[in-house]
Write an enzyme that holds these catalytic residues in place. Structure first.
Site, PDB file in Angstrom:
ATOM      1  N   GLY A 105      -9.858 -20.094 -37.311  1.00 16.42           N
ATOM      2  CA  GLY A 105     -10.384 -18.785 -37.671  1.00 16.42           C
ATOM      3  C   GLY A 105      -9.601 -18.155 -38.805  1.00 16.42           C
ATOM      4  N   SER A 151      -6.261 -22.020 -45.685  1.00 14.74           N
ATOM      5  CA  SER A 151      -6.919 -23.010 -46.547  1.00 14.74           C
ATOM      6  C   SER A 151      -8.415 -22.733 -46.654  1.00 14.74           C
ATOM      7  CB  SER A 151      -6.696 -24.410 -45.977  1.00 14.74           C
ATOM      8  OG  SER A 151      -7.258 -24.470 -44.674  1.00 14.74           O
ATOM      9  N   GLU A 152      -8.953 -21.922 -45.721  1.00 17.20           N
ATOM     10  CA  GLU A 152     -10.398 -21.660 -45.744  1.00 17.20           C
ATOM     11  C   GLU A 152     -10.756 -20.412 -46.565  1.00 17.20           C
ATOM     12  OE1 GLU A 152     -12.946 -23.267 -42.259  1.00 17.20           O
ATOM     13  OE2 GLU A 152     -11.231 -22.311 -41.334  1.00 17.20           O
ATOM     14  N   HIS A 171     -14.196 -15.334 -39.935  1.00 17.37           N
ATOM     15  CA  HIS A 171     -14.663 -16.682 -39.573  1.00 17.37           C
ATOM     16  C   HIS A 171     -13.991 -17.102 -38.279  1.00 17.37           C
ATOM     17  CE1 HIS A 171     -15.234 -20.938 -39.390  1.00 17.37           C
ATOM     18  NE2 HIS A 171     -13.954 -21.179 -39.614  1.00 17.37           N
ATOM     19  N   HIS A 173     -14.721 -19.631 -34.248  1.00 19.73           N
ATOM     20  CA  HIS A 173     -15.440 -20.727 -33.589  1.00 19.73           C
ATOM     21  C   HIS A 173     -15.906 -20.308 -32.188  1.00 19.73           C
ATOM     22  CE1 HIS A 173     -12.153 -23.090 -35.971  1.00 19.73           C
ATOM     23  NE2 HIS A 173     -13.132 -22.733 -36.779  1.00 19.73           N
TER      24      HIS A 173
END
Ligand SMILES: [Zn+2]
Length: 350
Positions: A105, A151-152, A171, A173
């Site tokens: 996340g 990294s996202e 973001h 899951h």
């Protein structure tokens, strides 16, 4: 009451081929809508990319080109500290609700024309501190912060570039929503008002997390959708209000996917709202400035759940190899299995 005309109203008129010069004479035209009208008469006078950037972001004092000392001072200012605290709080809620796992996340808030605050890599979202946060430009280059940025982040930044109204992104899951994303099933519509008003969901194809390609596929959808199911991965949502609102999109989607799953297990076809009832909700949605590709559709085109098959996951391959609804009585199957085991035990004892 005088009619208020916004940029969105004008764009809607242009899309449906209406003449924007035929506005009521006493209509109140917002400043940005007036700019757009001027542009239509005199092309080149209107900055299309800047118009939707919220004033709160456009007026922030620092850009990626500012001197390093100014960037540092801004990064350590009370204004930005408050946003860092908000990110930590949203992270804690994501973790407590089991929407994230391990270091999964990430969260970002736009804090200037071309800069964003974001979460660091390799830290659980449940236990972040304000001093863990990072500052990046819209290309992902780190400008401040001692920890390395997630990294996202590229995906978050691509959303912000393509959807200038996005001031915050989250973001994670969440298991039920991610289940739909893994199955490649778009959640059906016309079942619960909360979801219809606040969410606008699409599915982006799978790509390796953190790659520019993944970010692009998500960004391609954010014009008309505020919540993207990322195939075989998770969910990302953006808000034009604040980071808590982006987080709310997660709660709404996750609760919806869970409810739909329960409703379809209850052994009778689910009830859905009528197109007229949905139309009422879409009106509220439009007034809240939330995007939806169904605005302007006729009633007969709404509530199209053609691809949705409740209980499709109960399908098993039959002998011919094609998939059909499971019709085997589980009790009879269990009984046969017990009998077979009993027979084997009896045979072994002989
Ligand atoms: Zn992820």
């Amino acid at each position: 009451m005088k009619q208020v005309i916004s940029v969105r109203d004008l764009e809607e008129m242009l899309r449906s081929g209406k003449d924007v010069r035929a506005l009521p004479a006493d209509a109140l035209v917002t400043p940005s809508a007036r700019d757009l009208l001027r542009e239509l008469e005199n092309p080149g006078s209107y900055k299309a990319t800047a118009r939707e950037v919220p004033a709160t972001v456009a007026n922030m004092p620092v850009t990626s080109k500012s001197p390093k000392s100014e960037i540092e001072a801004y990064f350590n200012s009370p204004t930005v500290h408050e946003l860092k605290v908000q990110i930590c709080e949203v992270g804690r809620r994501l973790w407590q609700r089991e929407y994230v796992d391990g270091n999964g996340g990430n969260i970002a808030i736009r804090v200037g024309e071309d800069i964003a605050l974001c979460t660091p890599t390799l830290v659980s979202k449940g236990f972040m501190k304000p001093e863990d946060m990072c500052l990046v430009d819209l290309e992902g280059n780190q400008l401040a912060g001692t920890k390395k940025r997630t990294s996202e982040i590229l995906m978050h930044l691509q959303i912000m570039k393509r959807q200038p109204r996005a001031v915050a992104t989250v973001h994670c899951h969440p298991p039920y929503s991610t289940g739909f994303a893994v199955a490649g099933v778009q959640p059906p519509t016309c079942m619960i008002p909360e979801y219809e008003v606040f969410s606008s969901v699409a599915i982006a194809p799978y790509r390796t997390p953190g790659t520019p390609e993944m970010g692009k596929l998500v960004a391609d959808l954010v014009d008309k959708h505020n919540t993207i199911l990322m195939a075989n991965h998770g969910v990302v949502a953006w808000s034009h209000n604040n980071v808590e609102d982006a987080y709310f999109k997660m709660e709404i989607l996750e609760a919806y996917c869970r409810t739909v799953l329960v409703a379809t297990q209850l052994g009778k076809p689910v009830n859905t709202m009528t197109p007229a009832q949905l139309q009422d909700l879409l009106k509220i949605k439009q007034s809240l400035g939330i995007p939806d590709p169904r605005f302007g559709l006729k009633e007969c085109e709404l509530c199209d759940n053609d691809e949705w098959r409740p209980g499709v996951t109960c399908a098993v391959p039959n002998e011919a190899g094609s998939r059909t609804q499971a019709v085997v009585n589980p009790d009879a199957e269990a009984e046969a299995l017990v009998q077979a085991i009993t027979d084997q035990i009896m045979a072994a004892r002989k």
